[in-house]
Design an enzyme around this catalytic site. Sequence first.
Site, PDB file in Angstrom:
ATOM      1  N   HIS A  29       0.848  -1.199   0.000  1.00 17.02           N
ATOM      2  CA  HIS A  29       0.000   0.000   0.000  1.00 17.02           C
ATOM      3  C   HIS A  29       0.883   1.248   0.000  1.00 17.02           C
ATOM      4  O   HIS A  29       0.648   2.187  -0.765  1.00 17.02           O
ATOM      5  CB  HIS A  29      -0.922  -0.028   1.233  1.00 17.02           C
ATOM      6  CG  HIS A  29      -1.606   1.276   1.513  1.00 17.02           C
ATOM      7  ND1 HIS A  29      -2.855   1.578   1.024  1.00 17.02           N
ATOM      8  CD2 HIS A  29      -1.212   2.357   2.236  1.00 17.02           C
ATOM      9  CE1 HIS A  29      -3.201   2.791   1.429  1.00 17.02           C
ATOM     10  NE2 HIS A  29      -2.210   3.282   2.177  1.00 17.02           N
ATOM     11  N   GLU A  30       1.890   1.273   0.850  1.00 18.93           N
ATOM     12  CA  GLU A  30       2.781   2.429   0.925  1.00 18.93           C
ATOM     13  C   GLU A  30       3.611   2.573  -0.350  1.00 18.93           C
ATOM     14  O   GLU A  30       3.833   3.685  -0.831  1.00 18.93           O
ATOM     15  CB  GLU A  30       3.687   2.334   2.163  1.00 18.93           C
ATOM     16  CG  GLU A  30       2.929   2.345   3.486  1.00 18.93           C
ATOM     17  CD  GLU A  30       1.980   3.528   3.654  1.00 18.93           C
ATOM     18  OE1 GLU A  30       2.266   4.627   3.121  1.00 18.93           O
ATOM     19  OE2 GLU A  30       0.940   3.366   4.321  1.00 18.93           O
ATOM     20  N   HIS A  33       1.571   4.290  -2.900  1.00 16.32           N
ATOM     21  CA  HIS A  33       1.588   5.758  -2.748  1.00 16.32           C
ATOM     22  C   HIS A  33       2.812   6.337  -3.455  1.00 16.32           C
ATOM     23  O   HIS A  33       2.724   7.378  -4.119  1.00 16.32           O
ATOM     24  CB  HIS A  33       1.626   6.159  -1.268  1.00 16.32           C
ATOM     25  CG  HIS A  33       0.311   6.152  -0.583  1.00 16.32           C
ATOM     26  ND1 HIS A  33      -0.767   6.902  -1.001  1.00 16.32           N
ATOM     27  CD2 HIS A  33      -0.101   5.499   0.539  1.00 16.32           C
ATOM     28  CE1 HIS A  33      -1.784   6.715  -0.180  1.00 16.32           C
ATOM     29  NE2 HIS A  33      -1.415   5.860   0.763  1.00 16.32           N
ATOM     30  N   GLU A 100      -6.083   7.209  -1.120  1.00 13.68           N
ATOM     31  CA  GLU A 100      -6.034   6.022  -0.257  1.00 13.68           C
ATOM     32  C   GLU A 100      -6.659   4.811  -0.941  1.00 13.68           C
ATOM     33  O   GLU A 100      -6.109   3.719  -0.922  1.00 13.68           O
ATOM     34  CB  GLU A 100      -6.709   6.290   1.086  1.00 13.68           C
ATOM     35  CG  GLU A 100      -5.923   7.195   2.006  1.00 13.68           C
ATOM     36  CD  GLU A 100      -4.532   6.671   2.322  1.00 13.68           C
ATOM     37  OE1 GLU A 100      -4.371   5.462   2.596  1.00 13.68           O
ATOM     38  OE2 GLU A 100      -3.593   7.490   2.300  1.00 13.68           O
TER      39      GLU A 100
END
Length: 184
Positions: A29-30, A33, A100
């Site tokens: 997930h990071e 980003h 997100e």
Amino acid sequence: RNPENAAVAVSTGLLDKLTPEEVAGVVAHELAHIRNRDTLTMTVTATLAGAISMLGNFALFFGGNRDRNSPLGGLGTLVAVIVAPLAAMVVQMAISRTREYSADRLGAQIVGNPMWLASALRKIAAAAGKIDNMVVERNPATAHMFIVNPLHVMAVDSLFSTHPAVENRIAELEKLAEEMAAGG
């Protein structure tokens, strides 16, 4: 600001509390980003929101008198001073929530199993709900740096939240898992 200068750090608490699969989901997930250049996107968004707020302040100084010849008038000044910065903040938070969802989706695709991140989000949200982080509550400017919304003591409205509700994120990840299982 870009993938070449990015870093992801993982706390020992995260490593202790989550399974290796869940940690992989969070890290992916990071990384999503980073790949999506979300830091740059949110920096530009915050700068534009700040500029709009500043214009509202200028309106107060240059159009805020009671003179009938005022270019904005009383109502125009009120809108510029209060509504414009508030609207800019709402748009900024909406963009953050969209980023997100995008990071959730790409992160789940990176590891190949959306349920790893969904499971991690459940655990992290449950733990975060038990911890009163008063430093963040008093200064919510860092709320965007958490994987789940850390603001709960003062019940920040979802309109002003940097993160979508965890239940909504999990629901989207479950839909993605079904799509991936069906070959989509």
